[in-house]
Design an enzyme around this catalytic site. Structure first.
Site, PDB file in Angstrom:
ATOM      1  N   ASP A 205      65.262  30.850  -6.000  1.00 45.34           N
ATOM      2  CA  ASP A 205      66.225  31.909  -6.330  1.00 45.34           C
ATOM      3  C   ASP A 205      67.484  31.723  -5.474  1.00 45.34           C
ATOM      4  OD1 ASP A 205      66.779  34.482  -7.582  1.00 45.34           O
ATOM      5  OD2 ASP A 205      66.638  35.293  -5.560  1.00 45.34           O
ATOM      6  N   GLU A 256      67.904  27.670  -8.997  1.00 41.90           N
ATOM      7  CA  GLU A 256      68.831  28.465  -9.812  1.00 41.90           C
ATOM      8  C   GLU A 256      70.201  28.315  -9.148  1.00 41.90           C
ATOM      9  OE1 GLU A 256      69.196  32.367  -8.690  1.00 41.90           O
ATOM     10  OE2 GLU A 256      70.015  33.124 -10.562  1.00 41.90           O
TER      11      GLU A 256
HETATM   12  C1  BGC Z   1      67.712  36.653  -9.585  1.00 38.11           C
HETATM   13  C2  BGC Z   1      68.028  38.089  -9.847  1.00 38.11           C
HETATM   14  C3  BGC Z   1      67.979  38.816  -8.505  1.00 38.11           C
HETATM   15  C4  BGC Z   1      68.881  38.148  -7.469  1.00 38.11           C
HETATM   16  C5  BGC Z   1      68.564  38.599  -6.078  1.00 38.11           C
HETATM   17  C6  BGC Z   1      68.920  36.215  -8.771  1.00 38.11           C
HETATM   18  O1  BGC Z   1      69.053  34.913  -8.761  1.00 38.11           O
HETATM   19  O2  BGC Z   1      67.573  35.885 -10.768  1.00 38.11           O
HETATM   20  O3  BGC Z   1      67.152  38.680 -10.769  1.00 38.11           O
HETATM   21  O4  BGC Z   1      68.412  40.144  -8.679  1.00 38.11           O
HETATM   22  O5  BGC Z   1      68.737  36.748  -7.474  1.00 38.11           O
HETATM   23  O6  BGC Z   1      67.336  38.035  -5.691  1.00 38.11           O
END
Ligand code: BGC
Length: 512
Positions: A205, A256
């Site tokens: 993430d 991501e």
């Molecule tokens: C996630 C979100 C999240 C955020 C904070 C993003 O990359 O996909 O859903 O709210 O990170 O963790």
């Protein structure tokens, strides 16, 4: 060829996928009960969104214990059973990792609040004195991705105003200090904890977060570089993660990435960092062939510069569903189906989001039912992401539609019942059947490591390409007039074709 190079990854938003215990919230046993369906769909890899101990301020992306399962989703025993069962169904399991921040309920942060400025406990996060008289102003002008300042002031030991701490998302998600060796050690412990339980990899993430410039400089003009993300120090973190993951043969790590610059993006895909980098760039594109082609070419150029594997996504739990993004109704479904065929024809890994295969639209929820912190944090100006997190319909009725025997945590509209798995499974023209066929054909024509495309000349508003090393040709018509198909035997089309081998508007076709 490594399994992840042409994998179809299926993102499961655990909270909304399938609820086994009737509390209206999806859970790990619910996923386990649907493995047969996932095998039938033909996907290769599951990607589970966070199911760790969490107060759910950001529905699990605020992790209070990264090495345990929140009771609402199950426990470690049910997790192990899910992984074992998924492997028996030929499905790999990857899980979201959230290294940029913890929950404010994490024991580390509670210890930081209970300690004093300059303590080792506070050094695991970004605590700073405020600026201006009495430290009344935040340490810099950074804003949270969810709106508002990225700093919250805490009380000091005499209950007077104290230091501020950084949170790029909600105040319940304090950012970790990745210059601190304790943070690295804890991440390694978490990686090994889940790899030892048999997971096949991770989705990192905010993979362009974590590292911050030492002096935390103010953000300058909006079009300038954003000091909050994509700081060069982040690559050391990815090298550490990859060094651990490489101890587990066949394990994969996908990041991501919000990075839009191709060269900066490619840095994350060097052979000692991420295996795959996921940017939902196709989600940025309007339904226009020229723009889609440009995005595909830019993405391929970026990954080929480091000899990496492309990854494609056009949806996810943070993005409006394609059907709605492309206009909703029958036209929206047609366009979402067409783009799905284009995406599945591309070389590399493809990331689907649960419900894409049903052609689900966003759900227009009443204000009082919205739960995404984004809605409240940005002063109710943006409605947040609940609309594309409504639970999946498995059967045609009654309400709950097979997702749950209780009351779903977000209400499911009747049209979801009409689009349920059961309604679509036997219908050869359904979106579900289209996805199944596309995934099956993709595999038959896949397996090529060559990620170059041969682009054909195409009429205005159209594109056509062939994957090098494959006989698969994909054509897309985003114009408003029928166009002649390229030569070849028709393998699949996202909608009915017209007589004389014409490709109608809002339609894609595969040919050999
Ligand atoms: C996630 C979100 C999240 C955020 C904070 C993003 O990359 O996909 O859903 O709210 O990170 O963790």
């Amino acid at each position: 060829m490594q399994w992840w190079r042409d994998a179809v990854v299926y993102q499961i938003y655990v909270r909304s996928f399938s609820d086994a215990d009737g509390d209206g919230i999806g859970d790990l046993d619910g996923i386990r009960s649907r493995l047969g369906y996932l095998e039938l769909l033909g996907v290769d890899v599951l990607r589970l969104t966070p199911f760790y101990t969490s107060p759910m301020a950001d529905h699990g992306y605020d992790v209070a214990d990264p090495r345990d399962v929140d009771p609402v989703f199950g426990d470690l025993v049910t997790f192990d059973a899910l992984v074992a069962d998924a492997h028996k169904h030929g499905l790999r399991v990857t899980i979201d990792l959230v290294p940029n921040h913890t929950s404010s309920e994490h024991e580390w942060f509670r210890a930081a609040l209970a300690s004093t400025p300059g303590s080792p406990e506070r050094a695991r996060f970004h605590f700073r004195p405020g600026r201006g008289a009495g430290g009344m102003k935040p340490p810099n002008n950074w804003t949270s991705a969810f709106g508002g300042p990225a700093w919250t002031r805490v009380r000091d030991s005499t209950d007077g105003p104290g230091e501020w701490y950084l949170h790029l998302f909600t105040r319940e998600q304090p950012d970790l200090n990745w210059t601190n060796p304790e943070v690295w050690a804890d991440m390694e412990k978490t990686l090994r904890f889940w790899l030892d339980r048999g997971v096949d990899g991770f989705r990192i993430d905010v993979a362009d977060g974590m590292s911050k410039p030492e002096d935390l400089p103010d953000m300058v003009a909006h079009d300038g570089p954003d000091p909050r993300f994509d700081h060069d120090g982040v690559h050391d973190v990815h090298r550490m993660i990859r060094a651990v993951v490489d101890h587990y043969p066949d394990a994969m790590v996908m990041g991501e990435l919000g990075v839009r610059d191709g060269e900066r993006f490619a840095l994350y895909l060097r052979n000692d960092e991420l295996h795959l980098g996921c940017r939902a760039v196709l989600a940025d594109a309007p339904f226009a062939a020229e723009r889609i082609r440009e995005i595909v070419q830019q993405s391929l150029a970026a990954v080929s510069s480091v000899d990496a594997t492309p990854t494609w996504a056009y949806s996810g739990h943070d993005l409006s569903r394609p059907v709605t993004r492309y206009g909703g109704g029958a036209g929206g479904v047609a366009r979402a189906r067409a783009l799905a065929l284009v995406m599945c024809a591309l070389p590399g890994a493809v990331c689907l989001y649960n419900g894409d295969e049903l052609g689900l639209p966003d759900v227009d929820l009443p204000d009082e039912l919205l739960q995404d912190p984004l809605w409240s944090r940005c002063g109710r100006t943006e409605r947040g992401r609940d609309a594309y997190r409504v639970p999946l319909p498995w059967e045609g009725g009654p309400p709950g539609y097979g997702f749950t025997s209780g009351a779903p945590w977000l209400p499911m509209p009747a049209e979801y019942g009409l689009a349920s798995v059961a309604e679509q499974l036997e219908d050869t023209e359904s979106t579900l059947s289209l996805f199944r066929r596309a995934i099956e054909l993709r595999r038959a024509h896949g397996g090529v490591t060559d990620t170059t495309l041969e682009w054909f000349g195409a009429p205005e508003g159209c594109l056509a390409f062939r994957r090098s090393g494959s006989t698969l040709v994909c054509a897309l018509n985003t114009s408003d007039v029928p166009v002649p198909l390229p030569p070849g035997d028709i393998l699949l089309a996202s909608g009915p074709l017209l007589d004389g081998d014409l490709l109608p508007p809002d339609t894609a076709a595969w040919l050999a």
